[in-house]
Design a protein around this motif. Structure first.
Motif, mmCIF file in Angstrom:
data_model
loop_
_atom_site.group_PDB
_atom_site.id
_atom_site.type_symbol
_atom_site.label_atom_id
_atom_site.label_comp_id
_atom_site.label_asym_id
_atom_site.label_seq_id
_atom_site.Cartn_x
_atom_site.Cartn_y
_atom_site.Cartn_z
ATOM 1 N N ILE A 84 0.838 -1.205 0.000
ATOM 2 C CA ILE A 84 0.000 0.000 0.000
ATOM 3 C C ILE A 84 0.868 1.249 0.000
ATOM 4 N N SER A 85 1.890 1.273 0.842
ATOM 5 C CA SER A 85 2.765 2.443 0.942
ATOM 6 C C SER A 85 3.640 2.612 -0.288
ATOM 7 N N SER A 86 4.217 1.519 -0.773
ATOM 8 C CA SER A 86 5.121 1.637 -1.924
ATOM 9 C C SER A 86 4.378 2.065 -3.179
ATOM 10 N N MET A 87 3.092 1.754 -3.254
ATOM 11 C CA MET A 87 2.292 2.164 -4.406
ATOM 12 C C MET A 87 1.678 3.546 -4.193
ATOM 13 N N LYS A 88 1.992 4.157 -3.045
ATOM 14 C CA LYS A 88 1.518 5.499 -2.715
ATOM 15 C C LYS A 88 -0.014 5.604 -2.806
ATOM 16 N N LEU A 89 -0.684 4.650 -2.185
ATOM 17 C CA LEU A 89 -2.149 4.618 -2.204
ATOM 18 C C LEU A 89 -2.685 5.502 -1.075
ATOM 19 N N SER A 90 -2.665 6.794 -1.340
ATOM 20 C CA SER A 90 -3.053 7.779 -0.326
ATOM 21 C C SER A 90 -4.559 7.790 -0.058
ATOM 22 N N ASN A 91 -5.317 7.041 -0.836
ATOM 23 C CA ASN A 91 -6.770 7.013 -0.676
ATOM 24 C C ASN A 91 -7.249 5.903 0.258
ATOM 25 N N ILE A 92 -6.335 5.227 0.942
ATOM 26 C CA ILE A 92 -6.727 4.133 1.837
ATOM 27 C C ILE A 92 -6.881 4.622 3.272
ATOM 28 N N VAL A 93 -8.015 4.230 3.869
ATOM 29 C CA VAL A 93 -8.263 4.393 5.295
ATOM 30 C C VAL A 93 -8.359 2.972 5.850
ATOM 31 N N HIS A 94 -7.390 2.603 6.647
ATOM 32 C CA HIS A 94 -7.267 1.237 7.171
ATOM 33 C C HIS A 94 -7.647 1.266 8.647
ATOM 34 N N SER A 123 6.267 2.686 10.135
ATOM 35 C CA SER A 123 7.525 2.184 9.565
ATOM 36 C C SER A 123 7.306 1.579 8.183
ATOM 37 N N ALA A 124 6.091 1.112 7.911
ATOM 38 C CA ALA A 124 5.773 0.579 6.576
ATOM 39 C C ALA A 124 5.537 1.705 5.569
ATOM 40 N N GLY A 125 5.357 2.930 6.069
ATOM 41 C CA GLY A 125 5.180 4.057 5.163
ATOM 42 C C GLY A 125 3.818 4.721 5.203
ATOM 43 N N TYR A 126 2.956 4.321 6.121
ATOM 44 C CA TYR A 126 1.675 5.015 6.258
ATOM 45 C C TYR A 126 1.944 6.449 6.689
ATOM 46 N N GLU A 127 1.145 7.373 6.189
ATOM 47 C CA GLU A 127 1.307 8.792 6.526
ATOM 48 C C GLU A 127 0.890 9.106 7.956
ATOM 49 N N PRO A 152 -1.661 6.668 3.065
ATOM 50 C CA PRO A 152 -2.670 5.895 3.787
ATOM 51 C C PRO A 152 -2.670 6.204 5.286
ATOM 52 N N VAL A 153 -3.822 5.927 5.884
ATOM 53 C CA VAL A 153 -4.050 6.204 7.293
ATOM 54 C C VAL A 153 -4.461 4.917 7.996
ATOM 55 N N LEU A 154 -3.932 4.720 9.197
ATOM 56 C CA LEU A 154 -4.372 3.619 10.052
ATOM 57 C C LEU A 154 -5.091 4.206 11.248
ATOM 58 N N ILE A 155 -6.288 3.691 11.524
ATOM 59 C CA ILE A 155 -7.017 4.028 12.748
ATOM 60 C C ILE A 155 -7.108 2.739 13.550
ATOM 61 N N LEU A 156 -6.387 2.691 14.644
ATOM 62 C CA LEU A 156 -6.366 1.524 15.514
ATOM 63 C C LEU A 156 -7.345 1.751 16.653
ATOM 64 N N CYS A 157 -8.304 0.859 16.749
ATOM 65 C CA CYS A 157 -9.412 1.000 17.671
ATOM 66 C C CYS A 157 -9.376 -0.139 18.686
ATOM 67 N N LYS A 158 -9.122 0.170 19.938
ATOM 68 C CA LYS A 158 -9.127 -0.849 20.985
ATOM 69 C C LYS A 158 -10.575 -1.210 21.308
ATOM 70 N N THR A 159 -10.888 -2.512 21.208
ATOM 71 C CA THR A 159 -12.274 -2.962 21.391
ATOM 72 C C THR A 159 -12.360 -4.091 22.416
ATOM 73 N N ASN A 160 -13.570 -4.313 22.879
ATOM 74 C CA ASN A 160 -13.888 -5.453 23.744
ATOM 75 C C ASN A 160 -14.344 -6.614 22.871
ATOM 76 N N ASN A 161 -14.288 -7.822 23.410
ATOM 77 C CA ASN A 161 -14.899 -8.954 22.721
ATOM 78 C C ASN A 161 -16.413 -8.794 22.750
ATOM 79 N N LYS A 162 -17.059 -9.356 21.749
ATOM 80 C CA LYS A 162 -18.509 -9.254 21.640
ATOM 81 C C LYS A 162 -19.206 -10.173 22.642
#
Length: 192
Positions: A84-94, A123-127, A152-162
Motif C-alpha cells: 500500500i505504501s510503496s504504491m503510494k495509495l493515499s486514498n486508503i483508510v485502514h 515504519s511501513a510508510g503510512y502517513e 494511507p491512514v491507520l485508525i487503531l481501535c481498541k475494542t472489547n470482545n462481543k
C-alpha cells in the motif's frame, strides 16, 4: 475501549459512498447484520486478505477505500501495508479493531499486545497512524481521514470482545452476489 459494533455502525454511517472491505469472521458478520449494503465487500474465509483487496481497489480509484481489519488479520498479512505504501495509495483508510484475540475462532490470543501496530504502520510508510479508545474520537478520525488527501491512514481501535447476543447470523448471500454488487458499485465510482 470501544464496542466494535458501535464502531461498525459509525463506519457504515460515514462511508456510504466508498467501497468498504470487511475482514472475515465476526467483523463481516456483524457489519452484514447491522446494515448490509452494495458498497460492502465481505471477506468470507480469507483471513488477512482484506488489505490486499483494498489495495487493488484503491489502485483503480481516486476515491477513498475503507479497509476494516481485526488485529489477527492485520498481523497475518503485514506485507500488504508495505505494498500500500510503496504504491503510494493515499486514498486508503485502514481501520483495525484490536481486541487482542482471534475472537471468531475461540478467542485465542493474537499477541497484538506485544507489538505497536501504529509504529508498524508508520515504519511501513503510512502517513498517519492513530490509536483511539472512545467512540467520539473514532468518529472524529473517520471524518478527518475521509476529508484528508494525506494517506494511507491507520485508525487503531481498541475494542472489547462481543457478547454472544451481538454476533448475529452468518452472511447469507453468496460470494458471487457479494462480488457482483460490489463490482457494480465500484464501477459506478470509477466511471462516474
Amino acid at each position: 475501549m470501544i464496542n466494535s459494533n458501535d464502531g461498525l455502525k459509525e463506519i457504515i454511517r460515514y462511508c456510504n459512498n466508498y467501497p468498504v472491505i470487511f475482514t472475515t469472521g465476526y467483523t463481516c458478520r456483524s457489519a452484514f447484520n447491522i446494515n448490509d449494503k452494495d458498497n460492502h465487500f465481505y471477506m468470507l474465509g480469507s483471513m488477512g486478505m482484506a488489505s490486499s483487496i483494498g489495495a487493488g481497489i484503491a489502485m483503480c480509484s481516486n476515491n477513498k477505500v475503507i479497509i476494516v481489519d481485526g488485529d489477527g488479520s492485520f498481523l497475518m498479512n503485514p506485507s500488504a501495508q508495505y505494498t500500500i505504501s510503496s504504491m503510494k495509495l493515499s486514498n486508503i483508510v485502514h481501520i483495525v479493531f484490536d481486541n487482542s484475540s482471534y475472537e471468531s475462532t475461540g478467542g485465542q490470543d493474537t499477541n497484538s499486545n506485544y507489538f505497536d501496530l501504529c509504529k508498524i504502520s508508520i515504519s511501513a510508510g503510512y502517513e498517519k497512524a492513530v490509536i483511539v479508545n472512545s467512540l467520539t474520537l473514532f468518529t472524529e478520525e473517520i471524518k478527518k481521514s475521509l476529508e484528508s488527501d494525506n494517506g494511507p491512514v491507520l485508525i487503531l481501535c481498541k475494542t472489547n470482545n462481543k457478547a454472544k447476543n451481538e454476533i448475529g447470523r452468518r452472511v447469507d448471500i453468496s460470494p458471487e452476489l457479494i462480488y457482483k454488487r460490489f463490482s457494480k458499485f465500484c464501477k459506478k465510482q470509477i466511471v462516474g
